[in-house]
Enzyme design. Structure first.
Site, PDB file in Angstrom:
ATOM      1  CB  ALA A 115     -11.716  -0.623   1.149  1.00 16.70           C
ATOM      2  CB  SER A 116      -6.089  -1.898   2.777  1.00 13.28           C
ATOM      3  OG  SER A 116      -5.964  -3.267   2.407  1.00 13.28           O
ATOM      4  CB  THR A 119      -8.450  -5.979  -5.426  1.00 10.35           C
ATOM      5  OG1 THR A 119      -9.249  -6.720  -4.500  1.00 10.35           O
ATOM      6  CG2 THR A 119      -8.793  -6.416  -6.843  1.00 10.35           C
ATOM      7  CB  THR A 120      -4.928  -2.023  -6.516  1.00  2.84           C
ATOM      8  OG1 THR A 120      -6.241  -1.473  -6.564  1.00  2.84           O
ATOM      9  CG2 THR A 120      -4.017  -1.254  -7.454  1.00  2.84           C
ATOM     10  CD  GLU A 188      -8.104 -10.263  -1.484  1.00  2.00           C
ATOM     11  OE1 GLU A 188      -8.693  -9.217  -1.196  1.00  2.00           O
ATOM     12  OE2 GLU A 188      -8.459 -11.012  -2.429  1.00  2.00           O
TER      13      GLU A 188
END
Length: 320
Positions: A115-116, A119-120, A188
């Site tokens: 959650a860093s 993906t964004t 990723e």
């Protein structure tokens, strides 16, 4: 017999096209692995009496990957195919060039805690550039012939940690070595963080026995010594564990519901030790560090500001 051999080869080509759906018009533009061609060719030569006859050799690109356009003509002409053996290609005792990316092509890995904001970042570059973007193969980890080993690991890391990380190492190797379809590939995470962060965390926390750690380390070392999994740039999204924890709770991924803050803190410390202090494992590529505690709009602005540095890897470490 030769004609039947080519029919068999064409059939197998159609079955193994690099995880792509083959259409008649798509045959000419897909890639195929040389090892299968070599094996099939040997079968055809055996059918011809066991004597390898000189024939037309297919041009190669990206290591052991062939453009099917080059062999389509051979299939139609029933031409015997002659390919060099692995020893001829690689030299005695060396497999380092088995899968080696073009020197002009670059691999960029987006690293960071759960959650860093990875993906964004990936979505931004996927939408605003023509580069190749590869996300973590979560669907594979969630369904290994019906088994969700990612979920199992989060439920009982001591039991399922080695199972998941063995498969993660395999699937990340696939990510690194698949044929590149663009001069730049953005991934990723990487096979390196799989080992240096997540395997390391399992071992240090006492949830992976030393023997399991040793086996995974042996596999990783062999891969590094024999296959090109090099990276040209690491972009580290440096995010505080508390911010990651808040984001994790809002995105509601099923497997992540059981992840405590302490786990995120442990992963953060390993990332800091690896990429900031450089005290964990050797790093042979530049690192671009971007503070990622901001909201999505601010992060998009940061990616825009650092676009050139990300797409054209620097020669030294930068902290932003």
């Amino acid at each position: 017999m030769v004609k039947n051999g080519w029919i068999a080869m064409k059939t197998e080509l159609q079955q193994h096209l690099c995880e792509r759906t083959l259409t008649p018009s798509g045959l000419m533009s897909n890639l195929f692995n040389l090892a299968t061609l070599d094996r099939l060719t040997q079968q055809i030569h055996v059918q011809k009496g066991g004597v390898t006859q000189p024939g037309k050799q297919c041009p190669c690109r990206e290591g052991l990957l062939l453009d099917l356009a080059a062999i389509q003509e051979l299939i139609e002409q029933n031409t015997p195919l002659s390919l060099p053996s692995s020893r001829t290609w690689l030299g005695e005792g060396s497999h380092k060039h088995l899968i080696k990316k073009d020197a002009r092509k670059r691999i960029i890995c987006i690293e960071g805690n759960i959650a860093s904001g990875k993906t964004t970042c990936l979505d931004y570059f996927a939408q605003t550039t023509s580069i190749e973007v590869l996300k973590e193969p979560l669907t594979k980890w969630r369904n290994v012939r019906g088994h969700n080993i990612l979920g199992l690991m989060y439920q009982d890391a001591s039991r399922w940690g080695i199972t998941l990380q063995t498969y993660v190492q395999l699937t990340m190797l696939e990510q690194h070595t698949r044929p590149m379809i663009s001069p730049i590939r953005m991934m990723e995470r990487s096979i390196h963080s799989a080992k240096h962060i997540f395997v390391e965390n399992l071992y240090r926390s006492g949830k992976m026995p030393e023997v399991d750690y040793a086996v995974l380390s042996e596999w990783f070392d062999w891969i590094q010594n024999n296959i090109d999994v090099s990276v040209d740039l690491i972009v580290y999204l440096q995010t505080s564990p508390k911010v990651c924890y808040e984001r994790l709770k809002t995105r509601c991924r099923e497997e992540e519901k059981v992840i405590p803050l302490e786990y995120l803190e442990a992963i953060h410390e390993l990332y800091e030790e690896w990429l900031i202090k450089r005290a964990l494992f050797e790093i042979s590529c530049p690192i671009l560090v971007i503070g990622a505690d901001h909201d999505m709009q601010k992060m998009v602005e940061k990616y825009e500001e650092n676009r050139d540095q990300i797409l054209n890897p620097p020669n030294r470490q930068h902290h932003l």
